[in-house]
Design an enzyme around this catalytic site. Structure first.
Site, PDB file in Angstrom:
ATOM      1  N   ASP A  32       0.815  -1.203   0.000  1.00  0.00           N
ATOM      2  CA  ASP A  32       0.000   0.000   0.000  1.00  0.00           C
ATOM      3  C   ASP A  32       0.856   1.263   0.000  1.00  0.00           C
ATOM      4  O   ASP A  32       1.348   1.688   1.056  1.00  0.00           O
ATOM      5  CB  ASP A  32      -0.885  -0.043   1.255  1.00  0.00           C
ATOM      6  CG  ASP A  32      -1.816   1.142   1.320  1.00  0.00           C
ATOM      7  OD1 ASP A  32      -2.500   1.302   2.354  1.00  0.00           O
ATOM      8  OD2 ASP A  32      -1.868   1.909   0.345  1.00  0.00           O
ATOM      9  N   ASP A 212      -1.536   5.599  -5.337  1.00  0.00           N
ATOM     10  CA  ASP A 212      -1.951   4.809  -4.176  1.00  0.00           C
ATOM     11  C   ASP A 212      -2.328   3.378  -4.554  1.00  0.00           C
ATOM     12  O   ASP A 212      -3.458   3.110  -4.979  1.00  0.00           O
ATOM     13  CB  ASP A 212      -3.141   5.516  -3.507  1.00  0.00           C
ATOM     14  CG  ASP A 212      -3.591   4.804  -2.254  1.00  0.00           C
ATOM     15  OD1 ASP A 212      -4.521   5.308  -1.599  1.00  0.00           O
ATOM     16  OD2 ASP A 212      -3.040   3.734  -1.929  1.00  0.00           O
TER      17      ASP A 212
HETATM   18  C1  1VS Z   1     -10.366   3.749   0.069  1.00  0.00           C
HETATM   19  C2  1VS Z   1      -9.041   3.587   0.720  1.00  0.00           C
HETATM   20  N1  1VS Z   1      -8.266   4.819   0.591  1.00  0.00           N
HETATM   21  C3  1VS Z   1      -8.372   5.778   1.517  1.00  0.00           C
HETATM   22  O1  1VS Z   1      -9.104   5.684   2.475  1.00  0.00           O
HETATM   23  C4  1VS Z   1      -7.504   6.965   1.365  1.00  0.00           C
HETATM   24  C5  1VS Z   1      -7.937   8.323   1.476  1.00  0.00           C
HETATM   25  C6  1VS Z   1      -9.318   8.753   1.646  1.00  0.00           C
HETATM   26  C7  1VS Z   1      -9.595   9.766   2.570  1.00  0.00           C
HETATM   27  C8  1VS Z   1     -10.917  10.209   2.692  1.00  0.00           C
HETATM   28  C9  1VS Z   1     -11.946   9.632   1.910  1.00  0.00           C
HETATM   29  C10 1VS Z   1     -11.642   8.604   0.995  1.00  0.00           C
HETATM   30  C11 1VS Z   1     -10.332   8.154   0.859  1.00  0.00           C
HETATM   31  C12 1VS Z   1      -6.909   9.235   1.374  1.00  0.00           C
HETATM   32  S1  1VS Z   1      -5.443   8.397   1.114  1.00  0.00           S
HETATM   33  C13 1VS Z   1      -6.159   6.870   1.105  1.00  0.00           C
HETATM   34  N2  1VS Z   1      -5.415   5.751   0.835  1.00  0.00           N
HETATM   35  C14 1VS Z   1      -5.239   4.816   1.766  1.00  0.00           C
HETATM   36  O2  1VS Z   1      -5.639   4.882   2.877  1.00  0.00           O
HETATM   37  C15 1VS Z   1      -4.452   3.630   1.286  1.00  0.00           C
HETATM   38  N3  1VS Z   1      -4.681   2.521   2.146  1.00  0.00           N
HETATM   39  C16 1VS Z   1      -6.045   1.924   2.002  1.00  0.00           C
HETATM   40  C17 1VS Z   1      -6.093   0.699   2.877  1.00  0.00           C
HETATM   41  C18 1VS Z   1      -7.493   0.207   2.943  1.00  0.00           C
HETATM   42  C19 1VS Z   1      -8.570   0.884   3.459  1.00  0.00           C
HETATM   43  N4  1VS Z   1      -9.688   0.081   3.402  1.00  0.00           N
HETATM   44  C20 1VS Z   1      -9.331  -1.094   2.814  1.00  0.00           C
HETATM   45  C21 1VS Z   1     -10.118  -2.222   2.511  1.00  0.00           C
HETATM   46  C22 1VS Z   1      -9.468  -3.308   1.909  1.00  0.00           C
HETATM   47  C23 1VS Z   1      -8.122  -3.254   1.615  1.00  0.00           C
HETATM   48  C24 1VS Z   1      -7.341  -2.123   1.911  1.00  0.00           C
HETATM   49  C25 1VS Z   1      -7.965  -1.060   2.516  1.00  0.00           C
END
Ligand code: 1VS
Length: 327
Positions: A32, A212
């Site tokens: 990630d 990402d």
């Molecule tokens: C949808 C997942 N991504 C995020 O929430 C995210 C945001 C983000 C912030 C606010 C609203 C939406 C997205 C910013 S950077 C960012 N990127 C991360 O956080 C990267 N890591 C995601 C890990 C992750 C979150 N939920 C999961 C469910 C399954 C597998 C992996 C995951």
């Protein structure tokens, strides 16, 4: 010493899992570049949440006394627990004193994820969530062993791909690698495209976002997203499905970022048809969706990255930068 690890997509390329050996147990982790914690399912979770996963045996492990971690991701999912030091091997590369974050609690999203045994963060270590002292990512711990301080990703649609550590594999891309500077001040691989286009519709506004691998889709501001789907007949923003859907036989417009002056990075329309919403309707879910209100950045997730061989360069020639080439 360099290394290459093979990464395999789950159904619909929801996430890509890569084998990681911790101690003498192999875990399948979601690499990630959008976070900086290495966390794994552990024996501190309720037993029913351990079922079907590789589980980290904390009782046989070296505790980092007084350390704990808690992560809330933007999609509302979360995880937390305590911290151990262990030997971690990825693609033949070894980090001997890697902080391994054992999960004691997981939110529903992760409990539902039947295949991943955890995450391996590849963002900048400033984003690590261990307290009282931030820990280093696997990449930071092995960087000194590498020929170049780089990770190169080759994620594919519905097929295995690779994470290359320490080198750039010319056999994995065609044409030139185009580099763009990264602003790592918020811990992400953040870059700015000078302009973008939906098919031939050139939009000369810059677009800043993060590369990402941990986010499945491309998440953009809602007005930008509605402008994209205005070109797709039959597309609608469906509260029922949680985003834009359209007839599966739609011809989708490509999404192009213009970087480093005049280099186009294009996601073909086919990759923007993410997946059918269900077995009965002929509706498909879009690979470009609006970021929920909370997020103040754009996210170039797997749907975007799948079209490119992407070099996450931590500073082989000065500052951090991203390289893009067609694959
Ligand atoms: C949808 C997942 N991504 C995020 O929430 C995210 C945001 C983000 C912030 C606010 C609203 C939406 C997205 C910013 S950077 C960012 N990127 C991360 O956080 C990267 N890591 C995601 C890990 C992750 C979150 N939920 C999961 C469910 C399954 C597998 C992996 C995951």
């Amino acid at each position: 010493l360099n290394g290459t690890a093979v990464t395999s997509p789950e159904a619909n390329d929801l996430e890509y899992l890569t084998p990681v050996t911790i101690g003498n147990v192999t875990f399948h982790l979601d690499f990630d570049t959008g976070s900086a914690d290495l966390w794994v399912y552990s024996d501190e979770l309720p037993t029913d949440e351990q079922t079907g996963h590789a589980v980290y045996a904390t009782t046989d492990s070296k505790l980092l006394p007084g350390s704990s971690w808690e992560i809330l991701y933007g999609d509302g999912s979360s995880a937390g627990g305590d911290v151990f030091a262990d030997t971690v091997v990825v693609g033949g590369l070894t980090a001997t004193m890697q902080a391994v974050e054992a999960a004691a609690t997981l939110s529903a999203e992760f409990e539902r994820d039947a295949h991943s045994d955890g995450l391996l963060g590849l963002a900048f270590s400033t984003l690590n969530m261990v307290k009282p002292q931030k820990q280093s990512t696997f990449f930071d711990n092995v960087k000194s062993q590498l020929d170049l301080p780089v990770i190169a990703t080759s994620l594919k649609h519905g097929a295995p791909g690779t994470y290359d550590f320490g080198f750039i594999d010319e056999n994995k891309y065609t044409g030139p690698l185009t580099y763009v500077d990264v602003d790592s001040s918020r811990g992400y691989w953040t870059f700015t495209a000078d302009a973008y286009a939906f098919g031939d519709d050139q939009i000369s506004t810059s677009l800043t976002g993060i590369a990402d691998t941990g986010t499945t889709l491309i998440l953009l501001p809602s007005d930008t997203v509605s402008r994209y789907y205005a070109n797709v007949s039959g597309a609608q923003d469906s509260p029922l499905h949680g985003g834009y859907v359209f007839p599966c036989d739609s011809k989708l417009t490509p999404f192009t970022l213009v970087v480093a002056g005049n280099h186009s990075v294009t996601v073909p329309g086919e990759l923007i048809n993410y997946a059918p919403v269900g077995s009965v309707s002929n509706l498909c879910f879009g690979g470009i969706q609006a970021a929920s209100g909370l997020v103040d950045i754009n996210i170039f997730g797997d749907v975007f990255l799948k079209s490119q061989y992407v070099v996450f360069d931590a500073g082989s020639q000065g500052g951090p930068r991203l390289g893009f080439a067609n694959q």
